[in-house]
Design a protein around this motif. Structure first.
Motif, PDB file in Angstrom:
ATOM      1  N   GLU A 166     116.000  23.125  16.667  1.00  0.00           N
ATOM      2  CA  GLU A 166     117.150  23.616  15.925  1.00  0.00           C
ATOM      3  C   GLU A 166     117.702  22.652  14.882  1.00  0.00           C
ATOM      4  O   GLU A 166     117.840  23.047  13.747  1.00  0.00           O
TER       5      GLU A 166
ATOM      6  N   THR B   7     121.559  31.689  26.797  1.00  0.00           N
ATOM      7  CA  THR B   7     120.548  31.577  25.746  1.00  0.00           C
ATOM      8  C   THR B   7     120.254  32.951  25.141  1.00  0.00           C
ATOM      9  O   THR B   7     120.017  33.907  25.883  1.00  0.00           O
TER      10      THR B   7
ATOM     11  N   SER C 210     109.907  18.597  20.768  1.00  0.00           N
ATOM     12  CA  SER C 210     110.123  19.893  21.401  1.00  0.00           C
ATOM     13  C   SER C 210     109.325  20.117  22.676  1.00  0.00           C
ATOM     14  O   SER C 210     109.235  21.205  23.144  1.00  0.00           O
TER      15      SER C 210
ATOM     16  N   THR D  73     128.044  24.156  17.491  1.00  0.00           N
ATOM     17  CA  THR D  73     126.918  23.618  18.253  1.00  0.00           C
ATOM     18  C   THR D  73     126.903  24.357  19.578  1.00  0.00           C
ATOM     19  O   THR D  73     127.936  24.484  20.228  1.00  0.00           O
TER      20      THR D  73
ATOM     21  N   SER E 154     121.582  23.699  20.463  1.00  0.00           N
ATOM     22  CA  SER E 154     121.297  24.173  19.107  1.00  0.00           C
ATOM     23  C   SER E 154     122.388  23.654  18.188  1.00  0.00           C
ATOM     24  O   SER E 154     123.540  24.024  18.348  1.00  0.00           O
TER      25      SER E 154
ATOM     26  N   SER F 250     119.272  23.885  26.490  1.00  0.00           N
ATOM     27  CA  SER F 250     118.972  23.179  25.247  1.00  0.00           C
ATOM     28  C   SER F 250     120.204  23.187  24.357  1.00  0.00           C
ATOM     29  O   SER F 250     121.148  23.941  24.580  1.00  0.00           O
TER      30      SER F 250
ATOM     31  N   MET G  70     115.149  33.223  22.540  1.00  0.00           N
ATOM     32  CA  MET G  70     114.905  31.797  22.789  1.00  0.00           C
ATOM     33  C   MET G  70     114.660  31.500  24.264  1.00  0.00           C
ATOM     34  O   MET G  70     114.352  30.372  24.637  1.00  0.00           O
TER      35      MET G  70
ATOM     36  N   ASN H 188     122.757  26.118  25.075  1.00  0.00           N
ATOM     37  CA  ASN H 188     122.124  27.345  25.564  1.00  0.00           C
ATOM     38  C   ASN H 188     121.693  27.163  27.009  1.00  0.00           C
ATOM     39  O   ASN H 188     120.973  26.224  27.322  1.00  0.00           O
TER      40      ASN H 188
END
Ligand code: ZN
Ligand code: ZN
Length: 621
Positions: A35, A393, A22, A417, A406, A404, A397, A420
């Motif tokens: 996630e 997003t 992360s 899925t 998720s 990203s 978050m 974001n």
């Protein structure tokens, strides 16, 4: 929010939670692991053999033990109620963790023999892979608690905020009253926690001390705003409300007094010098690298590989810059200095970018084009029943990653899925311009390849086909990031970005710049922690020799100080995948099929490339 990401880094270091990927690579950074890990993978498909049931039962017993001992890991795995428990730092806990590692190392090592003694067939390669991952994880954890001892010098490891925020932000997980009751339980333990935490700091590093101060200050809003607001929204009354309010106020005071103590310590270190260096040093870095990256080379070997790649990339960029110069600058004289020349061309090209208000929309429109390309060029199979949904997003978050993925995880086969994307409205016009020059016409495409298709999103899609709880929870970050970086290369090789059927030198140059960032990350990581690289040397490497903006270079220098053996993971995974592919190409000759290679590679889940390599090079029986 950025703080939360860094906190996860801290947990990862302390617990040896190697699965956590992360950390932010600037914008293109995976909140990814946050996630996929948030949903717990199911048991593998209905156990076909009795051995599978016993194997699964043993791993389940391990996980229950592990989650009980390490509540933060349980929260990361999606068991948010574990946030109610907050073990006190200290020698007693350290001994408990070491005993846990020893007991389970022995128990898992004996498992194959035990199953065989019962007349069970041998473990499958997938099961052997699960065991190998756990073995590495437990050894890393034991090493971390006995040798690395970062709890004595990294003050940022002590932060109770993230599991609280997780509980606040999961409205679907449990009714508000229940979540607030868990929060109340955690809050009650905060004063004792920080008192114990401060006592652990024997020889703190100033850089980590400052990071801790910054993160704890950022986390105060949790007690000052977020928890009171959640309490009001839930319309909690009576004894439950009074208890929560009281403990919230106590936790706030405890955090503030911990902060004051850390600040005093920081002033002492600043005045008197002393304190531990932020650098890991050769011995610790090399061991940590081996545990976390799990590559076929050691840290020094990867560093040499990165230096060679850097030289190759710069040579290529030099040629491309010369090719592009006349079209961009006409008769103007080319700078004699190579870095000036390449830098000027990149600068000029960066003017081409999307308008700020069209940023999210532009990403949305590129995804179907990438999917169509991957299918038409026979690179990988996609799954139209699990499309990627591009969205802004969600507020809670934002600010972590910029972009990203998720994923719902294998437990939730119908879940969406999400890709974001942070909208750019948080930026001033000047900041937005600088951001968009970085994610210009060409770079934005590479970003989408990395995050979405055929990068992270597609890797998860394939990993979820052969669900392994162990590989989901303890998977290898270098493989996950390496795949996304490999995906960029593979798309370029397939001709993505060509204009009117001709290769685009602009795209080639921007790709080289992007790839040079990955290579430079690895050089920086090793140089900072093993070779005593100074700040001035680091900024020269990033700004002048890798064409990064001042802001990006400074953020990277900071990250290189507070993390270790993490910035290397992208290049490690990438170069290992590429080498495996070339080896298989040579071995299989005419019979080599790119798509088959990709799908076989991805079918092993998020295992270290080294492990997948062994399985793929094995002659078929
Ligand atoms: Zn502009
Ligand atoms: Zn990534």
């Amino acid at each position: 929010m950025k703080n939360q990401v860094k906190n996860k880094k801290a947990f990862a270091v302390r617990l040896g939670l190697l699965a956590m990927v992360s950390l932010s690579a600037g914008f293109a950074l995976p909140a990814l692991a946050a996630e996929p890990m948030a949903s717990v993978a199911p048991q593998s498909q209905a156990a076909a053999r009795p051995a599978d049931a016993q194997f699964e039962a043993e791993l389940e017993a391990f996980l229950q033990d592990y989650w009980h001992l390490v509540p933060e890991a349980a929260v990361a795995a999606g068991q948010f109620e574990a946030a109610a428990r907050l073990p006190l730092p200290g020698e007693q806990r350290r001994q408990a963790l070491l005993a846990f590692c020893d007991a389970w190392l022995a128990r898992l090592a004996a498992l194959p023999t035990r199953l065989q003694a019962k007349g069970q067939p041998a473990l499958t390669p997938a099961q052997q892979g699960d065991l190998a991952l756990l073995d590495n994880h437990l050894r890393a954890m034991r090493w971390s608690w006995s040798e690395l001892r970062s709890g004595q010098w990294d003050a940022s490891e002590y932060n109770v905020a993230d599991p609280l925020a997780q509980l606040l932000n999961k409205p679907d997980y449990a009714p508000a009253a229940q979540r607030l009751a868990w929060i109340d339980q955690r809050l009650q333990q905060v004063p004792a926690y920080y008192r114990a935490a401060f006592q652990q700091l024997k020889n703190p590093s100033l850089v980590h001390l400052k990071l801790a101060i910054e993160q704890l200050e950022g986390g105060l809003t949790l007690y000052q705003q977020d928890i009171p607001q959640a309490l009001r929204q839930a319309q909690l009354r009576g004894a439950a409300a009074a208890s929560l309010q009281k403990h919230n106020a106590q936790a706030l005071r405890a955090t503030q007094s911990h902060l004051s103590a850390l600040k005093r310590l920081a002033r002492q270190l600043e005045q008197g010098g002393g304190g531990r260096s932020f650098r890991l040093g050769k011995a610790l870095f090399e061991t940590k690298f081996d545990y976390e990256i799990q590559a076929s080379v050691d840290a020094a070997g990867l560093y040499q590989r990165a230096l060679a790649d850097k030289a190759r990339l710069l040579q290529r960029m030099d040629e491309l810059a010369e090719q592009l110069w006349p079209g961009l600058f006409g008769d103007a004289a080319m700078p004699a200095d190579r870095f000036d020349k390449i830098g000027r061309v990149i600068d000029k090209l960066s003017e081409r970018h999307v308008a700020p208000q069209r940023f999210v929309e532009e990403i949305q429109s590129q995804i179907p084009a990438l999917a169509a390309w991957v299918t038409a060029h026979d690179l990988l199979s996609l799954d139209p029943s699990r499309p990627l949904v591009v969205r802004e997003t969600p507020a809670y978050m934002r600010g972590v990653a910029g972009a990203s993925i998720s994923a719902p995880g294998p437990l939730d086969p119908k879940g969406n899925t999400y890709y974001n994307v942070d909208p750019l409205d948080k930026y001033s016009p000047a900041e937005a311009e600088s951001f968009l020059r970085e994610y210009n016409h060409w770079m934005l495409q590479i970003l989408n390849i990395h995050e979405a298709i055929p990068g992270h999103y597609v890797q998860l899609l394939h990993a979820n086909k052969s669900p392994s709880k162990i590989k989901t929870l303890f998977g290898n970050g270098a493989m996950v990031e390496g795949w996304a970086v490999y995906a960029e290369r593979m798309m370029m090789e397939s001709g993505w970005g060509a204009v009117d059927g001709k290769p685009s030198p602009e795209m080639a140059l921007m790709y080289a710049k992007w790839n040079l960032r990955v290579v430079s990350n690895a050089i920086l990581d090793y140089s900072v922690h093993v070779l005593d690289m100074t700040e001035a040397q680091a900024l020269k490497l990033l700004e002048r020799e890798a064409f990064q903006s001042k802001t990006e270079a400074q953020e990277k220098w900071h990250r290189a100080q507070v993390s270790s053996a993490q910035l290397s993971s992208y290049f490690a995974g990438f170069s290992e995948i590429l080498a495996l592919r070339e080896q298989l190409k040579a071995q299989r000759g005419e019979a080599f099929r790119l798509k088959a290679f990709h799908e076989e590679f991805l079918s092993h889940g998020s295992a270290p490339v080294r492990m997948v390599r062994r399985l793929m090079l094995q002659p078929a029986e």
